[in-house]
Design a protein around this motif. Structure first.
Motif, short mmCIF file in Angstrom:
data_model
loop_
_atom_site.label_atom_id
_atom_site.label_comp_id
_atom_site.label_asym_id
_atom_site.label_seq_id
_atom_site.Cartn_x
_atom_site.Cartn_y
_atom_site.Cartn_z
N UNK A 143 -8.63 2.30 1.59
CA UNK A 143 -8.60 1.04 0.83
C UNK A 143 -7.23 0.40 0.84
N UNK A 144 -6.18 1.21 0.61
CA UNK A 144 -4.81 0.67 0.61
C UNK A 144 -4.46 0.11 1.98
N UNK A 145 -4.86 0.81 3.06
CA UNK A 145 -4.56 0.34 4.41
C UNK A 145 -5.26 -0.98 4.70
N UNK A 146 -6.52 -1.11 4.25
CA UNK A 146 -7.26 -2.36 4.48
C UNK A 146 -6.56 -3.53 3.78
N UNK A 147 -6.13 -3.31 2.54
CA UNK A 147 -5.44 -4.38 1.80
C UNK A 147 -4.15 -4.78 2.51
N UNK A 148 -3.38 -3.80 2.96
CA UNK A 148 -2.10 -4.08 3.62
C UNK A 148 -2.32 -4.81 4.94
N UNK A 281 -12.82 -5.82 -0.24
CA UNK A 281 -13.44 -4.49 -0.10
C UNK A 281 -12.42 -3.36 -0.10
N UNK A 282 -11.21 -3.63 0.42
CA UNK A 282 -10.16 -2.62 0.37
C UNK A 282 -9.78 -2.28 -1.05
N UNK A 283 -9.72 -3.28 -1.93
CA UNK A 283 -9.41 -3.04 -3.33
C UNK A 283 -10.48 -2.16 -3.99
N UNK A 284 -11.75 -2.47 -3.69
CA UNK A 284 -12.84 -1.68 -4.27
C UNK A 284 -12.82 -0.24 -3.76
N UNK A 285 -12.51 -0.08 -2.47
CA UNK A 285 -12.45 1.25 -1.88
C UNK A 285 -11.31 2.07 -2.50
N UNK A 286 -10.15 1.43 -2.70
CA UNK A 286 -9.01 2.11 -3.32
C UNK A 286 -9.34 2.52 -4.75
N UNK A 287 -10.03 1.63 -5.49
CA UNK A 287 -10.41 1.95 -6.87
C UNK A 287 -11.39 3.11 -6.91
#
Length: 300
Positions: A143-148, A281-287
């Protein structure tokens, strides 16, 4: 097992709110740092920040006269944590940026810290990381990687900049594990004063050698500096070290999964920066990853 990991340890009530407050303060720090660096050279700004923290803590330390650390070993542990977190992590991060790495790459590399802590915690801190928690760690990193990746351009201009970024990751990981393995309860004013004095002793010479030490004394600089000194350097770091001492390093490190998403939300609210569609979706995955890591039951 770490001497600080006993299940019988009584945890203070405020510790339940510490993760949320730490996440908010730490993520906001990147927004205020971005603002402050518009008006000062990086190492100069870092040295000024540490100088303000030390100056701010000296007066209450003289007034309260908190009991000193009980032994030479405790002093050494405090200085090592200051060397790794304050001097190492921030200095290597700034050096990597200065030598040509993009902010996206340094964020991508340091976001792997929870995985590295999870790998090393069983050996260094005596923690067991089970399958459910590993699933959460994997989801959080993804998730963090997707956001970045959704927000940043990625480039590396030299192998040296990549080396500095990796050293920043190792410093952050080492500081977390050292605090968990060797950290003891020390008055927060004393602990912060020692650690930031170490950071200042490293940052000031680097600023003098590497930079013209340019500063524009603007209201924006003072606002950025005030937040970073009080909210980030004193409160957030104190919360982080307290959580590590009272909890498990792998769980606490998982909070860093939500730093990129939280920073993006704060930048959207404060600086009006847009949030790309792919980031959500990255935020949701990280959460989801953080939930698995933080709420799974400890093994008996």
């Amino acid at each position: 097992m770490s001497p600080n990991s006993s299940p019988a340890t009584v945890q203070p009530g405020w510790l339940k709110m510490a993760p949320f407050l730490f996440l908010l303060l730490w993520a906001s720090g990147f927004v205020f740092l971005k603002l402050g660096l518009r008006y000062a050279d990086p190492f100069t700004f870092l040295a000024l920040r540490y100088l303000c923290v030390v100056g701010l803590l000296v007066l209450p330390w003289l007034w309260l006269r908190p009991p000193p650390p009980g032994s030479l070993n405790v002093w050494i542990h405090l200085m090592v944590v200051g060397l790794l977190l304050q001097a190492g992590y921030f200095s290597f991060t700034y050096l990597s940026l200065k030598t040509g790495i993009s902010p996206g790459v340094i964020a991508l590399i340091t976001s792997q810290q929870p995985i590295l802590v999870g790998l090393l915690a069983p050996v260094i801190a005596g923690e067991r990381v089970d399958a459910v928690r590993w699933t959460g760690l994997a989801l959080g990193v993804c998730g963090a990687v997707i956001v970045i990746l959704s927000q940043a351009s990625l480039h590396i201009e030299s192998p040296l900049s990549l080396l500095f970024a990796l050293l920043a990751l190792l410093s952050l990981t080492g500081g977390t594990l050292w605090e968990k393995r060797f950290g003891t309860a020390v008055h927060p004013i004393t602990a912060n004063l020692v650690q930031y004095a170490v950071g200042l002793a490293v940052a000031a010479p680097l600023a003098f050698v590497l930079e013209p030490m340019h500063i524009q004394w603007t209201p924006q600089l003072f606002g950025s500096l005030a937040y970073l000194v009080i909210g980030n350097s004193i409160v957030a770091i104190s919360l982080l070290l307290a959580m590590i001492r009272h909890g498990e390093a792998s769980r606490v490190s998982a909070l860093f999964f939500l730093v990129p998403p939280t920073t993006a939300l704060i930048a959207f609210l404060v600086l009006r920066e847009t949030i790309p569609l792919m980031a959500w979706p990255g935020m949701l995955l990280a959460a989801a990853g953080l939930y698995l890591v933080m709420h799974v039951r400890k093994s008996s």
